[in-house]
Design a protein around this motif. Structure first.
Motif, PDB file in Angstrom:
ATOM      1  N   LYS A  41      30.115  41.296  42.032  1.00  0.00           N
ATOM      2  CA  LYS A  41      30.489  40.626  40.769  1.00  0.00           C
ATOM      3  C   LYS A  41      31.151  41.613  39.820  1.00  0.00           C
ATOM      4  O   LYS A  41      32.138  41.291  39.157  1.00  0.00           O
ATOM      5  N   ARG A  42      30.617  42.811  39.741  1.00  0.00           N
ATOM      6  CA  ARG A  42      31.191  43.842  38.862  1.00  0.00           C
ATOM      7  C   ARG A  42      32.582  44.246  39.344  1.00  0.00           C
ATOM      8  O   ARG A  42      33.523  44.362  38.556  1.00  0.00           O
ATOM      9  N   LEU A  43      32.707  44.463  40.660  1.00  0.00           N
ATOM     10  CA  LEU A  43      34.007  44.830  41.218  1.00  0.00           C
ATOM     11  C   LEU A  43      35.030  43.725  40.991  1.00  0.00           C
ATOM     12  O   LEU A  43      36.181  43.995  40.637  1.00  0.00           O
ATOM     13  N   GLU A  44      34.606  42.473  41.169  1.00  0.00           N
ATOM     14  CA  GLU A  44      35.518  41.349  40.973  1.00  0.00           C
ATOM     15  C   GLU A  44      35.938  41.234  39.506  1.00  0.00           C
ATOM     16  O   GLU A  44      37.103  40.961  39.209  1.00  0.00           O
ATOM     17  N   SER A  45      35.003  41.472  38.604  1.00  0.00           N
ATOM     18  CA  SER A  45      35.318  41.419  37.171  1.00  0.00           C
ATOM     19  C   SER A  45      36.352  42.479  36.801  1.00  0.00           C
ATOM     20  O   SER A  45      37.313  42.205  36.069  1.00  0.00           O
ATOM     21  N   ARG A  46      36.180  43.685  37.306  1.00  0.00           N
ATOM     22  CA  ARG A  46      37.134  44.761  37.031  1.00  0.00           C
ATOM     23  C   ARG A  46      38.492  44.468  37.673  1.00  0.00           C
ATOM     24  O   ARG A  46      39.533  44.770  37.099  1.00  0.00           O
ATOM     25  N   TYR A  47      38.467  43.863  38.858  1.00  0.00           N
ATOM     26  CA  TYR A  47      39.697  43.470  39.537  1.00  0.00           C
ATOM     27  C   TYR A  47      40.465  42.445  38.701  1.00  0.00           C
ATOM     28  O   TYR A  47      41.672  42.572  38.492  1.00  0.00           O
ATOM     29  N   LYS A  48      39.752  41.435  38.199  1.00  0.00           N
ATOM     30  CA  LYS A  48      40.402  40.400  37.390  1.00  0.00           C
ATOM     31  C   LYS A  48      40.969  40.977  36.096  1.00  0.00           C
ATOM     32  O   LYS A  48      42.063  40.599  35.669  1.00  0.00           O
ATOM     33  N   ALA A  49      40.249  41.902  35.470  1.00  0.00           N
ATOM     34  CA  ALA A  49      40.737  42.540  34.244  1.00  0.00           C
ATOM     35  C   ALA A  49      42.001  43.356  34.537  1.00  0.00           C
ATOM     36  O   ALA A  49      42.967  43.320  33.762  1.00  0.00           O
ATOM     37  N   HIS A  50      41.994  44.074  35.650  1.00  0.00           N
ATOM     38  CA  HIS A  50      43.166  44.862  36.037  1.00  0.00           C
ATOM     39  C   HIS A  50      44.370  43.958  36.291  1.00  0.00           C
ATOM     40  O   HIS A  50      45.470  44.221  35.797  1.00  0.00           O
ATOM     41  N   LYS A  51      44.168  42.886  37.050  1.00  0.00           N
ATOM     42  CA  LYS A  51      45.256  41.958  37.358  1.00  0.00           C
ATOM     43  C   LYS A  51      45.818  41.335  36.083  1.00  0.00           C
ATOM     44  O   LYS A  51      47.030  41.176  35.946  1.00  0.00           O
ATOM     45  N   GLN A  52      44.947  40.985  35.149  1.00  0.00           N
ATOM     46  CA  GLN A  52      45.399  40.396  33.889  1.00  0.00           C
ATOM     47  C   GLN A  52      46.239  41.401  33.100  1.00  0.00           C
ATOM     48  O   GLN A  52      47.275  41.051  32.533  1.00  0.00           O
ATOM     49  N   CYS A  53      45.810  42.639  33.092  1.00  0.00           N
ATOM     50  CA  CYS A  53      46.557  43.697  32.394  1.00  0.00           C
ATOM     51  C   CYS A  53      47.943  43.871  33.010  1.00  0.00           C
ATOM     52  O   CYS A  53      48.947  43.951  32.287  1.00  0.00           O
ATOM     53  N   VAL A  54      48.015  43.916  34.324  1.00  0.00           N
ATOM     54  CA  VAL A  54      49.299  44.056  35.014  1.00  0.00           C
ATOM     55  C   VAL A  54      50.185  42.851  34.716  1.00  0.00           C
ATOM     56  O   VAL A  54      51.372  43.001  34.383  1.00  0.00           O
ATOM     57  N   ASN A  55      49.624  41.655  34.809  1.00  0.00           N
ATOM     58  CA  ASN A  55      50.409  40.440  34.530  1.00  0.00           C
ATOM     59  C   ASN A  55      50.912  40.405  33.093  1.00  0.00           C
ATOM     60  O   ASN A  55      52.050  39.996  32.844  1.00  0.00           O
TER      61      ASN A  55
END
Length: 89
Positions: A41-55
Motif C-alpha cells: 500500500k505504501r509503495l503504491e501510494s508513492r507510485y501514484k504520487a510520482h505518476k501524478q507529479c510526472v503527469n
C-alpha cells in the motif's frame, strides 16, 4: 511601473522518468521473486504520487508549448543528451 521578465525558451528539453520501487517489485512479483514483507500500500501510494507529479509536469510543458521528449532513466544514454538544452529528472 511593471517589470516584465524575459522569456527563456529551450529548443529541446529532456524529461528523465525513473521507474519506481512499486513498478520494480510488481515485475518481480509477477515472476514470483518479490520479497514477502513488502508494504504494498505504501509503495503504491508513492507510485501514484510520482505518476501524478510526472503527469502534472508534462501537462504544464504542453500547456506552455514547450517541445520535449521523455526517456526512462534506466534507458538514458549519451545519445539522448545530444542537442538537449535542459534536462529535468
Amino acid at each position: 511601473m511593471s517589470v516584465v521578465a524575459p522569456s527563456i525558451r529551450f529548443k529541446n528539453l529532456l524529461v528523465v522518468i525513473k521507474q519506481t520501487a512499486y513498478e520494480e517489485y510488481t515485475q518481480l512479483k509477477l515472476r514470483g521473486q518479490a520479497p514477502k514483507a513488502l508494504r504494498w500500500k505504501r509503495l503504491e501510494s508513492r507510485y501514484k504520487a510520482h505518476k501524478q507529479c510526472v503527469n502534472d509536469l508534462l501537462w504544464q510543458l504542453r500547456r506552455h508549448d514547450v517541445e520535449f521528449s521523455c526517456v526512462n532513466r534506466a534507458e538514458l544514454d549519451r545519445q539522448h543528451l545530444r542537442d538537449v538544452d535542459l534536462m529535468i529528472a
